[in-house]
Design an enzyme around this catalytic site. Structure first.
Site, short mmCIF file in Angstrom:
data_model
loop_
_atom_site.label_atom_id
_atom_site.label_comp_id
_atom_site.label_asym_id
_atom_site.label_seq_id
_atom_site.Cartn_x
_atom_site.Cartn_y
_atom_site.Cartn_z
N ASP A 124 41.26 33.54 40.73
CA ASP A 124 39.89 33.96 40.45
C ASP A 124 39.77 35.42 40.88
OD1 ASP A 124 37.18 33.89 39.86
OD2 ASP A 124 36.63 33.11 41.82
N ASP A 126 36.25 37.50 41.70
CA ASP A 126 35.21 37.74 42.71
C ASP A 126 35.33 36.76 43.86
OD1 ASP A 126 33.13 39.77 41.41
OD2 ASP A 126 33.83 38.41 39.84
N ASP A 316 37.43 30.75 44.88
CA ASP A 316 36.41 30.53 45.91
C ASP A 316 35.14 29.87 45.37
OD1 ASP A 316 35.55 32.90 44.44
OD2 ASP A 316 34.04 33.14 46.01
#
Length: 377
Positions: A124, A126, A316
């Site tokens: 991922d 961000d 996250d």
């Protein structure tokens, strides 16, 4: 006296509980047991310790008829945006880390499980490669992280899987040798010539939501106007999906924001709402997500039903859970959640922040450089 807060009572019971916790930690960190057997053992010891089983805390954001419920949205917004101080006060994180140990501490075991297999890394952006910031347009990753990514891509097939559109995430990463899956996997492109740093030359591999582009653009323009009345709200067009950021919105205004989004989406039944970290995601009503993107990329690489691949997915966000679930269902690879606080997750391991993500990736590079020998941290 109960163990409701997972805090052992003073005295003999405390010593017994502490012994059980130590035993559980030893099991969790052991490489002698197959990883698939660890969760069952953890659940058994968790029952003895009074640790409640994991529960689904999030409500659906849509009712059976596709209509949206503002109150449910607000509850979901709060649940996905816990106050970090409150989340860590008077809370013993050790039971959670029994189920989801540090990927850094478990690096040797992860490497042992990957022995003889092709590692493929999925990341991922961000909150994983870059820190979460108030302005999503300023989510820059460090030069050190970019160098680490470049090294990872030299040794392993590597993909960035993000909710952002490909152009935006490429502007942040600027590495042409990677795969990019933007819009939560609804826009997938392959690497260009490794010597090229120009964007726009990637081979388009898959765009399952192309037919939705007109309606997404239409809703984007409407939401930009509607949310102007909510200070701090930001609507981002990620090509095949929209993001309504509320990180900078006062919590007192969340109801107003949810109502504005609700009124718009009620007129567009072909779009659905999902939730991320302080962001409402508006996507087409097709069965496609980051987990599907992971499967598609593995198939594109020739590992559709292969036992000779070891996918490592690091993320996250709640949207990354779809990928973690795929890894669990395949019974292979490693899902790694990036979080400093306990969260419900289908990931097997954890890292606390992008700094630890960088450390883990550099360990992978070093392990590969040293001849893929058994690497001891």
């Amino acid at each position: 006296m109960t163990n409701k807060n997972v805090v052992a009572p003073i005295g003999k019971s405390s010593r017994v509980n502490n012994t059980l916790v130590e035993l559980a930690m030893s099991i969790s960190n052991s490489s002698a047991l197959p990883r698939a057997a660890v969760p069952e053992i953890m659940a058994l010891l968790g029952g003895v310790l009074g640790i409640p089983p994991k529960k689904r805390q999030m409500k659906t954001l849509e009712d059976g008829k596709g209509g949206t419920k503002v109150n449910t949205w607000i509850d979901s917004m709060r649940a996905s945006s816990p106050t970090r101080v409150k989340s860590t006060q008077n809370q013993d994180p050790s039971p959670w880390t029994l189920y989801h140990p540090s990927a850094l501490n478990m690096f040797d075991q992860i490497i042992c499980e990957s022995k003889g297999k092709q590692i493929v890394t999925f990341l991922d952006y961000d909150g994983t490669l870059s820190p979460i910031v108030a302005d999503p347009d300023k989510a820059y990753m460090s030069k050190k992280m970019r160098a680490t990514l470049k090294d990872i891509a030299r040794h392993f097939p590597t993909a960035i899987v993000s909710g952002r559109c490909i152009d935006k995430v490429y502007d942040f990463v600027r590495l042409a040798e990677l795969y990019y899956a933007g819009s939560h996997g609804m826009d997938i492109k392959g690497p260009t010539n490794r010597r090229s740093t120009k964007k726009g030359n990637e081979e388009v591999l898959f765009q399952p939501a192309s037919e939705f582009l007109p309606v997404i653009n239409e809703v984007y323009k409407i939401l930009v106007e509607k949310t102007k009345s909510v200070p701090g709200a930001k609507v981002e067009n990620n090509k095949f999906c929209l993001s309504v950021h509320f990180r900078c919105v006062d919590e007192k205004s969340w109801a107003s924001l949810a109502e504005q989004v609700s009124l718009v989406l009620n007129e567009y039944p072909k779009l659905r709402l999902t939730q991320g970290r302080k962001v409402l995601e508006i996507r087409p009503t097709i069965k496609w997500d980051k987990g599907k993107a992971l499967e598609f990329l593995l198939e594109s690489l020739g590992y559709a039903n292969s036992d000779n691949v070891f996918p490592i997915y690091i993320g996250d966000d709640r949207t990354d859970e779809d990928a973690f679930k795929v890894l669990r269902s395949r019974g292979q690879g490693a899902g790694i959640l990036v979080s400093k606080i306990p969260k419900e997750t289908d990931a097997s391991y954890t890292l606390q922040d992008p700094t630890e993500v960088g450390q883990f990736l550099r360990h992978l590079v070093e392990w590969k450089r040293t001849g893929s020998q058994y690497h001891k941290l």
